[in-house]
Design a protein around this motif. Sequence first.
Motif, PDB file in Angstrom:
ATOM      1  N   GLU B  38     107.413   6.503  15.634  1.00  0.00           N
ATOM      2  CA  GLU B  38     106.771   6.596  14.340  1.00  0.00           C
ATOM      3  C   GLU B  38     106.942   5.313  13.567  1.00  0.00           C
ATOM      4  O   GLU B  38     108.019   4.741  13.492  1.00  0.00           O
ATOM      5  N   ARG B  43     105.712   6.529   7.576  1.00  0.00           N
ATOM      6  CA  ARG B  43     106.655   7.463   6.952  1.00  0.00           C
ATOM      7  C   ARG B  43     106.712   7.258   5.455  1.00  0.00           C
ATOM      8  O   ARG B  43     106.747   8.204   4.664  1.00  0.00           O
ATOM      9  N   ARG B  46     103.640   8.638   3.846  1.00  0.00           N
ATOM     10  CA  ARG B  46     103.703  10.096   3.800  1.00  0.00           C
ATOM     11  C   ARG B  46     104.594  10.564   2.665  1.00  0.00           C
ATOM     12  O   ARG B  46     104.291  11.524   1.949  1.00  0.00           O
ATOM     13  N   ARG B  47     105.696   9.855   2.475  1.00  0.00           N
ATOM     14  CA  ARG B  47     106.601  10.212   1.375  1.00  0.00           C
ATOM     15  C   ARG B  47     105.901  10.043   0.037  1.00  0.00           C
ATOM     16  O   ARG B  47     106.059  10.849  -0.873  1.00  0.00           O
TER      17      ARG B  47
END
Lengths: 247, 221
Positions: B38, B43, B46-47
């Motif tokens: 990933e 990430r 997405r957060r």
Amino acid sequence: MRRWWLPAQLAARAGPGGLVIPRAGLKQYTQPPDYSGIIIPERTKLKFVDKVPSVPKVRREPRQLRDIRGPSQEATDFTQGQYGILALGGGYLHWGHFEMIRLTIGRNMDPKTMFAIWRVPPPSKPVTRKSLGHRMGGGKGPIDHYVTAVKSGRLVVEIGGHCEFGEVEAFLTQVAKKLPFPATAISRDGLEQMRKEEEEKRLNNQNPWTFERVVTGNMLGMRKYLSPYDLKLKGRYWGKFFLKHRV
Amino acid sequence: KAMHFQRQKLMAVTEYLPPRPAIPPRCLPRQEETRQEENGYARLLRRQVEEAFRDNRMIAVCQYNYMPGEDVVMMRHYLRKHNIEVKFFLNEIVRPVLSQSKYKNLLPLFVGRNVLLVSRETKAKEMLRVLKGVPQINLLGACIDDTILSRKGVEYFARLPPLEAAQGQTVGALALLPSQTSSLLQRGSVYLTALLDQHIQRLRAAETESPAEPGPAQSSG
């Protein structure tokens, strides 16, 4: 230099009508390669190799073709470099070959970021030649030139430095094609891969009859037609040839 | 060098035979390739999406057609005045986040080029006014206070009176009955006093008629 800053390819899946709409997704950045543990020596180019050793041999040596036969015991693994030329057959390298290798590699590599080293000694074995057109007899001919013997599975040159296999492979294959025995450009990973594949092949061979088994058990008196060396060579080598497809 | 015929036969017999599984691998269902590691950047995005959905009360999804740069800046400026932020997220990041959260029904909106307008307050009227002036952005749907509204729904929502007025109205409607309680309780005694007053007036009227002469004489004397 491999372009690590360009994004990796996106897989465009075909829709219900087979239509593919190209769309831009998230840019995947690839890390640049890490060259931290590599030390480039001072003399990066290949050393000049003499035609004749500094102390030329007086005594003419017998042919001894056994230095071509079978697998190599020395220089089979990488030492300093990451890429190299692997010999897949036996043969003799003379001064012409050495010069060709030296000049081609010297021309194509970058002396600041890459280095190359010989894994093969300079020619020391004298080869005699009789003058052309004479009948047989009259003793052994005089020494014509010197050669080095190379067995299959031996590395000829090693290249290393801040470079990737893709850049180096091009001129290494160019050199490998010109050698008197079959050879390939190879990297450390490639060599490991090759050895692993050989091992797997040997293990998952469905044929219950292997050359090794037949020879060690002397089944059907086969050893009458085989050489005592075949116990060691196990059917993978025939003279100077390395039979890659076997076992 | 030529091999002896017996040797040739031996070589032919001892050749390599590759393994043949009972079911060839191409008949088996295709194994999905292992997911690539990933991306840290993915990430992070997405957060950010999760935060946007958590912190803001009003989230509007609009279709975004090409707009010249300065128009984008002007629109952002106007929306900023009303504390509405314009956010761009990639669909391929938003879709997995939504499918795992409670906003599953917003998934069909995140197809094609879109933009998110998020805000802490629910100023639908101002937002619609700004968007009316920008024809390239079309409102698709909104999620205000965890309720999904369509375009019509947002317009109705905008036409609603502001929260304070609505609250005042409800309070007034509710307080109508208790305000009448005191008058209800006092009604009996008030009625009695009114009756007594009336009675006193009638008695006074009767008194003033009969002792009309001795009355004023007495009072003057």
